[in-house]
Each structure stands twice: as structure tokens, then as C-alpha cells.
Scaffold this motif. Structure first.
Motif, PDB file in Angstrom:
ATOM      1  N   HIS A  25      -5.461   2.351  -0.496  1.00 42.58           N
ATOM      2  CA  HIS A  25      -5.057   1.298   0.431  1.00 42.58           C
ATOM      3  C   HIS A  25      -6.151   1.098   1.471  1.00 42.58           C
ATOM      4  CE1 HIS A  25      -0.983   1.579  -1.143  1.00 42.58           C
ATOM      5  NE2 HIS A  25      -1.140   2.883  -1.101  1.00 42.58           N
ATOM      6  N   ILE A  26      -6.525  -0.142   1.717  1.00 44.61           N
ATOM      7  CA  ILE A  26      -7.510  -0.487   2.734  1.00 44.61           C
ATOM      8  C   ILE A  26      -6.844  -1.466   3.691  1.00 44.61           C
ATOM      9  CG2 ILE A  26      -9.743  -1.543   3.197  1.00 44.61           C
ATOM     10  CD1 ILE A  26     -10.542  -0.744   0.335  1.00 44.61           C
ATOM     11  N   GLY A  27      -6.996  -1.231   4.982  1.00 43.63           N
ATOM     12  CA  GLY A  27      -6.356  -2.109   5.948  1.00 43.63           C
ATOM     13  C   GLY A  27      -7.050  -2.057   7.290  1.00 43.63           C
ATOM     14  N   ALA A  28      -6.406  -2.625   8.295  1.00 47.99           N
ATOM     15  CA  ALA A  28      -6.946  -2.646   9.650  1.00 47.99           C
ATOM     16  C   ALA A  28      -5.802  -2.467  10.637  1.00 47.99           C
ATOM     17  CB  ALA A  28      -7.667  -3.953   9.915  1.00 47.99           C
ATOM     18  N   VAL A  39      -9.697  -1.693  13.905  1.00 45.62           N
ATOM     19  CA  VAL A  39     -10.405  -0.579  13.291  1.00 45.62           C
ATOM     20  C   VAL A  39      -9.971  -0.522  11.831  1.00 45.62           C
ATOM     21  CG1 VAL A  39     -10.749   1.916  13.323  1.00 45.62           C
ATOM     22  CG2 VAL A  39     -10.388   0.685  15.472  1.00 45.62           C
ATOM     23  N   SER A  40     -10.944  -0.442  10.913  1.00 46.51           N
ATOM     24  CA  SER A  40     -10.587  -0.398   9.496  1.00 46.51           C
ATOM     25  C   SER A  40     -10.088   1.003   9.136  1.00 46.51           C
ATOM     26  CB  SER A  40     -11.763  -0.804   8.628  1.00 46.51           C
ATOM     27  OG  SER A  40     -12.556   0.277   8.303  1.00 46.51           O
ATOM     28  N   THR A  41      -9.104   1.039   8.239  1.00 50.81           N
ATOM     29  CA  THR A  41      -8.526   2.300   7.778  1.00 50.81           C
ATOM     30  C   THR A  41      -8.454   2.284   6.263  1.00 50.81           C
ATOM     31  OG1 THR A  41      -6.265   1.486   7.829  1.00 50.81           O
ATOM     32  CG2 THR A  41      -7.090   2.524   9.836  1.00 50.81           C
ATOM     33  N   SER A  42      -8.419   3.456   5.662  1.00 46.89           N
ATOM     34  CA  SER A  42      -8.203   3.556   4.216  1.00 46.89           C
ATOM     35  C   SER A  42      -7.450   4.842   3.926  1.00 46.89           C
ATOM     36  CB  SER A  42      -9.525   3.524   3.456  1.00 46.89           C
ATOM     37  OG  SER A  42     -10.249   4.698   3.683  1.00 46.89           O
ATOM     38  N   GLN A  43      -6.675   4.810   2.862  1.00 47.73           N
ATOM     39  CA  GLN A  43      -5.894   5.964   2.460  1.00 47.73           C
ATOM     40  C   GLN A  43      -5.827   5.987   0.943  1.00 47.73           C
ATOM     41  OE1 GLN A  43      -1.913   5.996   3.978  1.00 47.73           O
ATOM     42  NE2 GLN A  43      -1.504   8.049   3.243  1.00 47.73           N
ATOM     43  N   GLU A  44      -5.947   7.170   0.366  1.00 49.26           N
ATOM     44  CA  GLU A  44      -5.885   7.344  -1.079  1.00 49.26           C
ATOM     45  C   GLU A  44      -4.754   8.304  -1.403  1.00 49.26           C
ATOM     46  OE1 GLU A  44      -8.932   8.327  -4.728  1.00 49.26           O
ATOM     47  OE2 GLU A  44      -9.512   8.807  -2.689  1.00 49.26           O
TER      48      GLU A  44
END
Length: 101
Positions: A25-28, A39-44
Motif C-alpha cells: 500500500h502506498i499513500g499520503a 508525507v508519503s507512506t508505504s506498508q507491505e
């Protein structure tokens, strides 16, 4: 990826099995220091769960289906909880070869 066993009753097809999911997941999110910047965030996540499917064939060669795949067991990260994937399918059966004759 999923592995399902299907039972066909007339025009209906029911499937039950297991799924392995690997999602990224990629988001802000809004910055805590500045409410106007992001701020950009990512989660796997990697997990295991059920795979449920139902399909209806209105014609011999075409149909629609719904697949529901909840993941309950988190492999990475270990504290990852419930997530699910729901998808709508449009199915077309193609005959490649004839069996038994």
C-alpha cells in the motif's frame, strides 16, 4: 494466489479454499508539523486466509462472479491484522480440446 475447490449446481458455481496475499500500500498522510503538507507512506503485508467465490453462468460460455478473500494470519509483519480483497469477475469459457472422444 488462491487454491479453491469448486462445486457446480446448475448455473451456479461455489468455491471455497485458501489464499496467500502479498500487498503493498502506498499513500499520503498530513504532516503533524505542517497541516498543508503531506508525507508519503508505504506498508507491505503478507498473509494467509480464506478464499470464497460464487459464480453465475447466464450462458454456457459466459458468466459473472464475486470473490471474497479475507486474510487473518499475518506472516510479515507478524502483528498485521485483518484485511480483505473483494473482486468482481467476468468469465468466458473457451474450449481448447475435447476430452474422451
Amino acid at each position: 494466489m488462491s487454491l479453491r475447490y469448486h462445486i457446480c449446481k446448475g448455473r451456479l458455481d461455489f468455491g471455497l479454499g485458501l489464499n496467500f496475499s502479498h500487498s503493498h500500500h502506498i499513500g499520503a498522510i498530513r504532516s503533524k508539523s505542517d497541516s498543508l503538507s503531506y508525507v508519503s507512506t508505504s506498508q507491505e503485508n503478507i498473509g494467509l486466509g480464506l478464499s470464497l467465490a460464487i459464480r453465475y453462468f447466464s450462458l454456457k460460455i459466459a458468466g459473472v462472479g464475486l470473490v471474497y478473500q479475507p486474510s487473518f494470519v499475518g506472516l510479515s509483519p507478524a502483528n498485521f491484522g485483518y484485511q480483505h480483497l473483494i473482486s468482481l469477475e467476468f468469465i468466458f469459457r473457451l474450449k481448447w480440446f475435447k476430452v474422451g472422444g
